[in-house]
Design a protein around this motif. Structure first.
Motif, mmCIF file in Angstrom:
data_model
loop_
_atom_site.group_PDB
_atom_site.id
_atom_site.type_symbol
_atom_site.label_atom_id
_atom_site.label_comp_id
_atom_site.label_asym_id
_atom_site.label_seq_id
_atom_site.Cartn_x
_atom_site.Cartn_y
_atom_site.Cartn_z
ATOM 1 N N GLN A 1 -12.857 0.830 -3.676
ATOM 2 C CA GLN A 1 -11.771 2.148 -3.655
ATOM 3 C C GLN A 1 -11.710 3.031 -2.665
ATOM 4 O O GLN A 1 -10.853 3.204 -2.360
ATOM 5 N N ALA A 2 -12.403 3.325 -2.440
ATOM 6 C CA ALA A 2 -12.408 5.135 -1.668
ATOM 7 C C ALA A 2 -12.526 4.214 0.361
ATOM 8 O O ALA A 2 -12.083 4.901 1.294
ATOM 9 N N VAL A 3 -13.515 3.164 0.259
ATOM 10 C CA VAL A 3 -13.322 2.230 1.752
ATOM 11 C C VAL A 3 -12.151 1.780 2.119
ATOM 12 O O VAL A 3 -11.576 2.220 3.103
ATOM 13 N N GLY A 4 -11.640 1.522 0.715
ATOM 14 C CA GLY A 4 -9.534 0.987 0.419
ATOM 15 C C GLY A 4 -8.723 2.559 1.606
ATOM 16 O O GLY A 4 -8.272 1.862 2.325
ATOM 17 N N GLU A 5 -9.109 2.956 0.785
ATOM 18 C CA GLU A 5 -8.377 3.929 1.460
ATOM 19 C C GLU A 5 -8.673 4.804 3.043
ATOM 20 O O GLU A 5 -7.854 5.016 3.890
ATOM 21 N N MET A 6 -10.115 4.664 3.243
ATOM 22 C CA MET A 6 -10.316 5.068 4.368
ATOM 23 C C MET A 6 -9.863 4.095 5.693
ATOM 24 O O MET A 6 -9.517 4.319 6.092
ATOM 25 N N GLU A 7 -9.835 2.717 5.109
ATOM 26 C CA GLU A 7 -9.996 1.938 6.169
ATOM 27 C C GLU A 7 -8.032 1.988 6.219
ATOM 28 O O GLU A 7 -7.723 1.303 7.446
ATOM 29 N N LYS A 8 -7.729 2.040 5.293
ATOM 30 C CA LYS A 8 -6.143 2.357 5.339
ATOM 31 C C LYS A 8 -5.512 3.203 6.470
ATOM 32 O O LYS A 8 -4.998 3.034 7.052
ATOM 33 N N ALA A 9 -5.835 4.641 5.909
ATOM 34 C CA ALA A 9 -6.137 5.725 7.059
ATOM 35 C C ALA A 9 -6.463 5.641 8.431
ATOM 36 O O ALA A 9 -5.981 5.586 9.783
ATOM 37 N N LEU A 10 -7.647 5.146 8.504
ATOM 38 C CA LEU A 10 -7.833 3.915 10.130
ATOM 39 C C LEU A 10 -7.004 2.925 10.617
ATOM 40 O O LEU A 10 -6.470 3.127 11.653
ATOM 41 N N ALA A 11 -5.815 2.781 9.631
ATOM 42 C CA ALA A 11 -4.995 1.591 10.293
ATOM 43 C C ALA A 11 -3.716 2.200 11.087
ATOM 44 O O ALA A 11 -3.475 1.625 11.265
ATOM 45 N N GLU A 12 -3.699 3.611 10.110
ATOM 46 C CA GLU A 12 -2.446 4.121 10.293
ATOM 47 C C GLU A 12 -1.778 4.826 11.796
ATOM 48 O O GLU A 12 -1.448 4.869 12.362
ATOM 49 N N GLU A 13 -3.818 4.956 12.424
ATOM 50 C CA GLU A 13 -3.204 5.951 13.206
ATOM 51 C C GLU A 13 -4.859 5.558 14.213
ATOM 52 O O GLU A 13 -5.943 5.387 13.942
ATOM 53 N N ALA A 14 -4.503 6.112 15.834
ATOM 54 C CA ALA A 14 -6.162 5.393 16.385
ATOM 55 C C ALA A 14 -6.680 7.107 16.262
ATOM 56 O O ALA A 14 -6.199 8.060 15.839
ATOM 57 N N ILE A 15 -7.684 6.399 16.411
ATOM 58 C CA ILE A 15 -9.249 7.295 16.073
ATOM 59 C C ILE A 15 -9.605 8.254 16.689
ATOM 60 O O ILE A 15 -9.557 8.066 17.801
ATOM 61 N N PRO A 16 -9.243 9.517 16.466
ATOM 62 C CA PRO A 16 -9.250 10.614 17.755
ATOM 63 C C PRO A 16 -11.486 10.476 18.331
ATOM 64 O O PRO A 16 -11.845 10.563 17.025
ATOM 65 N N PRO A 17 -11.085 10.682 19.176
ATOM 66 C CA PRO A 17 -12.473 10.800 19.770
ATOM 67 C C PRO A 17 -13.291 12.334 19.236
ATOM 68 O O PRO A 17 -12.588 13.646 19.312
ATOM 69 N N GLY A 18 -14.498 12.227 18.763
ATOM 70 C CA GLY A 18 -15.077 13.470 18.708
ATOM 71 C C GLY A 18 -16.488 13.212 18.527
ATOM 72 O O GLY A 18 -17.118 11.979 18.150
ATOM 73 N N ASP A 19 -17.428 14.404 17.965
ATOM 74 C CA ASP A 19 -18.449 14.109 17.781
ATOM 75 C C ASP A 19 -18.288 14.220 15.714
ATOM 76 O O ASP A 19 -18.429 15.892 15.799
ATOM 77 N N PRO A 20 -19.059 13.084 15.720
ATOM 78 C CA PRO A 20 -19.337 13.379 14.290
ATOM 79 C C PRO A 20 -19.590 14.406 13.206
ATOM 80 O O PRO A 20 -19.637 14.726 12.410
ATOM 81 N N THR A 21 -20.874 14.047 14.201
ATOM 82 C CA THR A 21 -21.832 15.879 13.514
ATOM 83 C C THR A 21 -21.161 17.351 14.008
ATOM 84 O O THR A 21 -21.801 18.295 13.184
ATOM 85 N N ALA A 22 -20.117 17.336 14.209
ATOM 86 C CA ALA A 22 -19.489 18.801 14.046
ATOM 87 C C ALA A 22 -18.260 18.960 13.548
ATOM 88 O O ALA A 22 -18.233 19.890 13.026
#
Length: 175
Positions: free
Chosen positions: A50-71
């Motif tokens: 369920q959670a990954v389904g929502e994550m996948e939707k969010a990633l499909a809706e817009e470009a992935i903003p670059p950055g440092d995930p550890t920040a």
């Protein structure tokens, strides 16, 4: 340990917990109020799906903003959410949202382990896809409460805490 390594470790830990069990052992509930080891793994799979389904939707809706995930650092509400999905003081249990309950039917070990592995594989794909992303700027809705949106960083942390919580409970059920 980074989130990808943690997720791989959790996937392996769940497989190992069930590996040498019979289907009867996998499905045995200590009492009516306690989930079986199989139900713990099934719940992890349901939540990840369920959670990954929502994550996948969010990633499909817009470009992935670059950055440092550890920040990424959780805000106040995200910290509360992450705490809420883990072990609670005094063993108190939070209610399981409708649609996130494990199967009440006896679980087939092979099917359960395939589903469990598939859920982790999908989650790993999201983690790998966002390795160079600003996790604070990508928001995903909750499958339980669609009006609640948290950053991907919060979802990643919550899934790690929640999965460990249920794996710990499953480990205590081993015969």
């Amino acid at each position: 340990m980074n989130t990808i390594e943690k997720t791989k470790s959790q996937a392996e830990r769940g497989r190992n917990l069930a590996a040498n069990l019979t289907e009867t052992q996998l499905n045995t509930r200590p009492d009516a109020d306690t989930w079986s080891l199989g139900m713990q793994l099934d719940h992890i799979a349901v939540v990840l799906e369920q959670a990954v389904g929502e994550m996948e939707k969010a990633l499909a809706e817009e470009a992935i903003p670059p950055g440092d995930p550890t920040a990424w650092k959780p805000n106040f509400l995200e910290r509360k959410f992450i705490q809420m999905v883990g072990a609670q003081p005094g063993g108190r249990m939070n209610p399981v949202p409708k649609g996130f309950e494990p199967s009440e039917e006896p679980l087939d070990k092979h099917s359960l382990l395939v589903r469990y592995a598939a859920a982790h594989t999908r989650f790993l794909a999201v983690l790998e896809r966002t390795q160079n992303a600003d996790l604070k700027r990508i928001k995903a809705a909750s499958a339980a409460l669609p009006w609640v949106r948290f950053s991907l960083g919060a979802w990643f942390a919550a899934m790690a805490v929640h999965t460990d919580y249920h794996l710990d409970k499953a480990e205590k059920l081993q015969p």
